[in-house]
Enzyme design. Structure first.
Site, PDB file in Angstrom:
ATOM      1  N   GLU A   1      10.676 -13.015 -20.183  1.00 56.85           N
ATOM      2  CA  GLU A   1      10.526 -11.764 -19.925  1.00 56.85           C
ATOM      3  C   GLU A   1       9.504 -11.179 -20.779  1.00 56.85           C
ATOM      4  O   GLU A   1       8.673 -10.560 -20.450  1.00 56.85           O
ATOM      5  CB  GLU A   1      11.848 -10.939 -19.636  1.00 56.85           C
ATOM      6  CG  GLU A   1      11.960  -9.603 -19.726  1.00 56.85           C
ATOM      7  CD  GLU A   1      10.865  -9.192 -18.401  1.00 56.85           C
ATOM      8  OE1 GLU A   1      10.597 -10.046 -17.227  1.00 56.85           O
ATOM      9  OE2 GLU A   1      10.574  -7.872 -17.922  1.00 56.85           O
TER      10      GLU A   1
ATOM     11  N   ASN B   1       0.594  -0.057   6.178  1.00 57.20           N
ATOM     12  CA  ASN B   1       1.012  -0.792   5.025  1.00 57.20           C
ATOM     13  C   ASN B   1       1.874  -2.088   5.335  1.00 57.20           C
ATOM     14  O   ASN B   1       2.697  -1.983   6.149  1.00 57.20           O
ATOM     15  CB  ASN B   1       1.958   0.036   4.069  1.00 57.20           C
ATOM     16  CG  ASN B   1       2.594  -1.043   3.001  1.00 57.20           C
ATOM     17  OD1 ASN B   1       2.125  -1.730   2.671  1.00 57.20           O
ATOM     18  ND2 ASN B   1       3.894  -0.456   2.496  1.00 57.20           N
ATOM     19  N   GLY B   2       1.250  -3.232   5.098  1.00 58.50           N
ATOM     20  CA  GLY B   2       1.790  -4.505   5.587  1.00 58.50           C
ATOM     21  C   GLY B   2       0.562  -5.280   6.102  1.00 58.50           C
ATOM     22  O   GLY B   2      -0.503  -5.471   5.432  1.00 58.50           O
TER      23      GLY B   2
ATOM     24  N   HIS C   1       9.278 -30.157 -27.471  1.00 59.52           N
ATOM     25  CA  HIS C   1       8.664 -31.336 -26.644  1.00 59.52           C
ATOM     26  C   HIS C   1       7.243 -31.109 -25.856  1.00 59.52           C
ATOM     27  O   HIS C   1       7.217 -31.019 -24.892  1.00 59.52           O
ATOM     28  CB  HIS C   1       9.563 -31.275 -25.504  1.00 59.52           C
ATOM     29  CG  HIS C   1      11.033 -31.728 -25.839  1.00 59.52           C
ATOM     30  ND1 HIS C   1      11.502 -32.902 -26.006  1.00 59.52           N
ATOM     31  CD2 HIS C   1      11.999 -30.825 -26.078  1.00 59.52           C
ATOM     32  CE1 HIS C   1      12.691 -32.967 -26.463  1.00 59.52           C
ATOM     33  NE2 HIS C   1      13.081 -31.781 -26.778  1.00 59.52           N
TER      34      HIS C   1
ATOM     35  N   LYS D   1       2.846  -2.702  -7.608  1.00 60.42           N
ATOM     36  CA  LYS D   1       4.388  -2.337  -8.207  1.00 60.42           C
ATOM     37  C   LYS D   1       5.322  -3.267  -7.273  1.00 60.42           C
ATOM     38  O   LYS D   1       6.447  -3.537  -7.477  1.00 60.42           O
ATOM     39  CB  LYS D   1       4.779  -0.929  -8.120  1.00 60.42           C
ATOM     40  CG  LYS D   1       6.020  -0.746  -8.497  1.00 60.42           C
ATOM     41  CD  LYS D   1       6.427  -1.104  -9.940  1.00 60.42           C
ATOM     42  CE  LYS D   1       7.728  -1.031 -10.495  1.00 60.42           C
ATOM     43  NZ  LYS D   1       8.088  -1.650 -11.702  1.00 60.42           N
TER      44      LYS D   1
ATOM     45  N   GLU E   1       1.141  -9.365 -18.293  1.00 64.77           N
ATOM     46  CA  GLU E   1       0.860  -8.644 -17.067  1.00 64.77           C
ATOM     47  C   GLU E   1       0.020  -7.373 -17.602  1.00 64.77           C
ATOM     48  O   GLU E   1      -0.413  -6.498 -16.913  1.00 64.77           O
ATOM     49  CB  GLU E   1       2.288  -8.257 -16.231  1.00 64.77           C
ATOM     50  CG  GLU E   1       3.170  -7.588 -16.694  1.00 64.77           C
ATOM     51  CD  GLU E   1       4.098  -7.327 -15.738  1.00 64.77           C
ATOM     52  OE1 GLU E   1       3.944  -7.104 -14.552  1.00 64.77           O
ATOM     53  OE2 GLU E   1       5.617  -7.341 -16.236  1.00 64.77           O
TER      54      GLU E   1
ATOM     55  N   ARG F   1       1.475   1.696  -5.751  1.00 65.42           N
ATOM     56  CA  ARG F   1       1.764   0.637  -4.805  1.00 65.42           C
ATOM     57  C   ARG F   1       0.543  -0.053  -4.468  1.00 65.42           C
ATOM     58  O   ARG F   1       0.717  -0.916  -3.502  1.00 65.42           O
ATOM     59  CB  ARG F   1       2.517   1.415  -3.489  1.00 65.42           C
ATOM     60  CG  ARG F   1       3.621   2.063  -3.687  1.00 65.42           C
ATOM     61  CD  ARG F   1       4.158   2.751  -2.452  1.00 65.42           C
ATOM     62  NE  ARG F   1       4.271   1.581  -1.270  1.00 65.42           N
ATOM     63  CZ  ARG F   1       5.548   1.175  -1.125  1.00 65.42           C
ATOM     64  NH1 ARG F   1       6.475   1.223  -2.076  1.00 65.42           N
ATOM     65  NH2 ARG F   1       5.644   0.175  -0.291  1.00 65.42           N
TER      66      ARG F   1
ATOM     67  N   CYS G   1       0.859  -1.069   0.012  1.00 68.06           N
ATOM     68  CA  CYS G   1      -0.085  -0.169  -0.135  1.00 68.06           C
ATOM     69  C   CYS G   1       0.911   1.312  -0.014  1.00 68.06           C
ATOM     70  O   CYS G   1       2.137   1.137   0.238  1.00 68.06           O
ATOM     71  CB  CYS G   1      -0.796   0.133   1.203  1.00 68.06           C
ATOM     72  SG  CYS G   1      -1.739  -1.479   1.438  1.00 68.06           S
TER      73      CYS G   1
ATOM     74  N   TRP H   1      -3.787  -1.902  -1.306  1.00 70.45           N
ATOM     75  CA  TRP H   1      -3.853  -3.053  -2.102  1.00 70.45           C
ATOM     76  C   TRP H   1      -4.341  -4.245  -1.036  1.00 70.45           C
ATOM     77  O   TRP H   1      -3.380  -4.644  -0.258  1.00 70.45           O
ATOM     78  CB  TRP H   1      -2.470  -3.385  -2.667  1.00 70.45           C
ATOM     79  CG  TRP H   1      -2.471  -4.616  -3.786  1.00 70.45           C
ATOM     80  CD1 TRP H   1      -3.199  -4.276  -4.985  1.00 70.45           C
ATOM     81  CD2 TRP H   1      -2.082  -5.849  -3.718  1.00 70.45           C
ATOM     82  NE1 TRP H   1      -3.073  -5.357  -5.786  1.00 70.45           N
ATOM     83  CE2 TRP H   1      -2.390  -6.367  -4.990  1.00 70.45           C
ATOM     84  CE3 TRP H   1      -1.275  -6.415  -2.785  1.00 70.45           C
ATOM     85  CZ2 TRP H   1      -2.056  -7.671  -5.485  1.00 70.45           C
ATOM     86  CZ3 TRP H   1      -0.677  -7.825  -3.211  1.00 70.45           C
ATOM     87  CH2 TRP H   1      -1.300  -8.395  -4.642  1.00 70.45           C
TER      88      TRP H   1
ATOM     89  N   LYS I   1       5.867  -9.660 -19.654  1.00 72.71           N
ATOM     90  CA  LYS I   1       5.405  -8.222 -20.158  1.00 72.71           C
ATOM     91  C   LYS I   1       4.172  -8.285 -20.897  1.00 72.71           C
ATOM     92  O   LYS I   1       3.175  -7.492 -20.145  1.00 72.71           O
ATOM     93  CB  LYS I   1       6.516  -7.617 -21.147  1.00 72.71           C
ATOM     94  CG  LYS I   1       7.742  -7.212 -20.325  1.00 72.71           C
ATOM     95  CD  LYS I   1       7.708  -5.986 -19.690  1.00 72.71           C
ATOM     96  CE  LYS I   1       7.476  -6.135 -18.144  1.00 72.71           C
ATOM     97  NZ  LYS I   1       8.252  -6.998 -17.498  1.00 72.71           N
TER      98      LYS I   1
HETATM   99  C1  AGP Z   1       7.452  -7.234 -13.445  1.00 69.36           C
HETATM  100  O1  AGP Z   1       7.042  -6.597 -14.571  1.00 69.36           O
HETATM  101  C2  AGP Z   1       6.482  -7.363 -12.117  1.00 69.36           C
HETATM  102  N1  AGP Z   1       6.338  -5.849 -12.047  1.00 69.36           N
HETATM  103  C3  AGP Z   1       6.811  -8.192 -11.394  1.00 69.36           C
HETATM  104  O2  AGP Z   1       7.004  -9.377 -11.792  1.00 69.36           O
HETATM  105  C4  AGP Z   1       8.122  -7.789 -10.411  1.00 69.36           C
HETATM  106  O3  AGP Z   1       9.452  -7.851 -11.155  1.00 69.36           O
HETATM  107  C5  AGP Z   1       8.370  -8.526  -9.163  1.00 69.36           C
HETATM  108  O4  AGP Z   1       7.277  -8.302  -8.392  1.00 69.36           O
HETATM  109  C6  AGP Z   1       9.508  -8.469  -8.338  1.00 69.36           C
HETATM  110  O5  AGP Z   1       9.685  -6.993  -7.863  1.00 69.36           O
HETATM  111  P1  AGP Z   1      10.923  -6.494  -7.488  1.00 69.36           P
HETATM  112  O6  AGP Z   1      11.909  -6.493  -8.502  1.00 69.36           O
HETATM  113  O7  AGP Z   1      10.519  -4.941  -6.749  1.00 69.36           O
HETATM  114  O8  AGP Z   1      11.341  -7.317  -6.195  1.00 69.36           O
END
Ligand code: AGP
Length: 617
Positions: free
Chosen positions: A490, A101-102, A513, A612, A497, A27, A2, A75, A494
């Site tokens: 990766e 937050n937590g 396979h 994030k 997500e 966040r 959060c 969140w 992208k």
């Molecule tokens: C990647 O685009 C995502 N936002 C997510 O997988 C992110 O890389 C992951 O949560 C790790 O976050 P961090 O690098 O802040 O630890």
């Protein structure tokens, strides 16, 4: 997970807090709330939805006056996103208020005890339990708020960054931290203080900040300095005031439609900023204090274990190829969430490298703590100065990517690979696996990367055109080999997500396979087929796809004619060392996912269900 922000001082608190919440929405953004204190009463407004919803609600239900206040963008972890579960929360008496937050893991036990003492609860949140625990302690021990918070937190298991206010003593705010970040902005002559999850809400007011360490509580009084104590033993902490380098335009979108696009285009500068002062190609030196000060440890290491999540985990996979190929050190790459619960065998001859953009990812942080408890030396690669993971490690190297606001990681990935490449080169030379000339060539090639990325960004329109053709596909396959296998993973992440299209990354040869059964004329397949790295093998994979009518989007090295004959689309990248190709091949994949998501009108910077920084398990 959060965003929290607060203010105490001489200005009207509302505009500071509401703008701060907007900057912290990355966040978490499923609900938001605010409290203002105007010298007479606490005024609270909170709602499900984004900060914009909160602004509308505030217009109707409270006056915006008051020089003390705090706000929260959520969140959800406990309790579904709705008005009553939004923060802030009052205590039973409504004298106290909190934002958090937590996650309080033992909230259920505490709640039962409080209920047995006559407390009632309006929400399903762990946070409301915490504020009532603080109230109960305050009553029973007859202590001030700061002490009550400290005593209460000694009964709590979990993670928290909290701001607590007592309207019966309205000249102070109390904050405390464990596992989630808190920055305290310090105004001139201590006449005002700002509190936030990161510095973005207050950076235009002050660049002086304290980052609380874990298990610290602080009492913030206007006109006085911030008093920080250890929660466990009440010892006084002499916190360091950092001079922050952030500035506001780094935060704002800078003219791009989305933070993600801004951050894709920031990569040349981010890579330069990351190797600045470290890559001294003319002198043939890589200078990294965190490595230099521990060089023997690195050289004598039996193994490097990399722990990370998501995109950072993909960067770790690239690092595996880098360290094993260039430095000849065995590497294992682990998901933080798996590693922390697996009871792994770790010795003091192991080096753990944790990679994290936010430095707050709970699973990575927990993995780091466990590794240290087992005697490993832990090296951090983080992007946020003062973040929890950064402060938990024995040494580290920051990626100087600047704030990454878009939930989808882009410049974090390329700057992580930059740092890891420098480490691999340094160790390769020190271990004698790399000749001086080969080393020098790598340094020179690394110096050329930012310009190559800059030039490569000119493919944007071509990639946008390709995106328009395939934006309605239901599935994508991403294929790569060697250094570019992690880039295929990766690229798939992208796309998933931000466009919500299903995509899978695979080693190109692995297609035979099973996944090849998926291929038909409706399946776009992105294949990384750069000149170096088993090129001929990838070409035969492309032919296998062609034979099954798959639509091929190939990323090739400039001047390639072979693949051009077979693929439906080719995107050319500049030539570079094989080890550095991920820094380039990832760019078209970032742009492809961005444009598809925009064409599908998705929320590119804040995709559904995502935040994030994943600071809870
Ligand atoms: C990647 O685009 C995502 N936002 C997510 O997988 C992110 O890389 C992951 O949560 C790790 O976050 P961090 O690098 O802040 O630890």
């Amino acid at each position: 997970m959060c965003g929290i922000t607060g203010y105490i001082g001489y200005r009207e608190a509302y505009p500071i807090i509401i703008n701060g919440l907007k900057r912290l929405e990355y966040r978490g953004y499923d609900s938001a709330g605010i409290i203002l204190y105007d010298g007479k009463e606490m005024k609270m407004s909170k709602t499900k939805g984004k900060v914009a919803n909160l602004e509308k609600k505030i217009e109707k239900n409270i006056t915006k006056t008051g020089t003390i206040g705090f706000g929260h963008t959520r969140w959800a972890t406990h309790g579904v996103p709705n008005d009553v579960n939004s923060h802030p929360h009052y205590s039973e008496s409504e004298n106290l208020a909190i934002i958090h937050n937590g996650i309080i893991e033992n909230y259920d036990t505490i709640k039962k005890e409080l209920i047995s003492r006559g407390y009632t609860f309006k929400s399903d949140t762990d946070t409301e339990v915490l504020i009532n625990l603080i109230e109960e302690v305050k009553k029973q021990e007859n202590v001030k708020l700061g002490k009550a918070v400290q005593i209460a937190l000694n009964q709590v298991v979990g993670a928290y960054a909290i701001v607590v206010f007592d309207k019966t003593h309205p000249n102070e705010l109390v904050v405390a931290k464990l596992g989630s970040p808190i920055a305290i902005g310090i105004g001139k002559d201590n006449k005002e203080f700002f509190i936030a999850s990161d510095a973005s809400p207050f950076i235009e007011y002050t660049k002086n900040a304290i980052y609380l360490e874990d298990e610290e509580v602080a009492v913030i009084k206007v006109g006085k300095s911030v008093k920080v104590r250890k929660i466990k033993d009440d010892s006084i902490v002499d916190s360091k005031v950092l001079q922050l380098q952030l500035n506001l335009d780094q935060i704002e979108k800078g003219g791009y439609d989305h933070f993600m696009l801004k951050e894709i285009y920031e990569q040349p500068k981010a890579i330069i900023d990351t190797y600045r002062g470290r890559l001294l190609a003319n002198e043939g030196i890589i200078r990294m204090a965190g490595v230099d000060d521990n060089i023997q440890r690195f050289l004598n290491a039996d193994r490097i274990i990399i722990v990370a999540c998501g995109t950072s985990w993909h960067a770790g996979l690239v690092a595996e190829y880098l360290f094993e190929d260039i430095a000849r050190i065995p590497v294992e790459v682990e998901y933080g969430s798996e590693f922390r619960y697996r009871n792994p065998i770790i010795t003091n001859k192991d080096i753990v490298i944790s990679i994290s953009q936010s430095g707050e990812t709970a699973d990575t942080l927990a993995a780091v703590k466990m590794a240290r408890e087992k005697g490993a030396f832990v090296f951090g690669v983080c992007n946020v100065v003062g973040s929890s993971i950064a402060r938990e490690t024995d040494a580290g190297a920051y990626t100087h990517a600047g704030p990454e606001i878009g939930v989808a990681s882009t410049k974090a990935f390329t700057t992580q690979i930059t740092v890891l490449s420098l480490i691999a080169l340094k160790l390769g030379l020190a271990k004698g696996n790399l000749s001086k000339s080969a080393y020098q060539n790598y340094l020179h090639q690394m110096e050329l990367i930012p310009n190559k990325v800059e030039a490569l960004l000119n493919i944007n329109d071509k990639v946008k055109h390709i995106a328009s053709i395939y934006k309605d596909a239901k599935n994508f396959l991403y294929l790569g080999r060697g250094f570019n296998f992690p880039v295929a993973l990766e690229g798939a992440l992208k796309l998933k997500e931000i466009s919500y299209i299903h995509a899978e990354g695979y080693p190109a040869a692995e297609m035979k396979h099973g996944p090849i059964a998926l291929i038909d004329e409706n399946m776009p397949i992105v294949v990384i087929a750069t000149k170096k790295g088993h090129y001929e093998k990838v070409v035969s994979n492309i032919q296998e796809i062609k034979a099954r009518k798959g639509k091929i989007i190939a990323v090739v090295t400039e001047g390639d004619t072979t693949v051009k004959e077979i693929a439906d689309h080719t995107i050319e990248i500049p030539e570079t060392e094989e080890a550095f190709t991920p820094l380039l091949t990832t760019i078209p994949l970032q742009l492809l996912s961005y444009h598809i998501a925009v064409m599908l009108e998705k929320n590119v910077d804040q995709p559904r269900n995502l935040a994030k920084s994943v600071t809870v398990e």
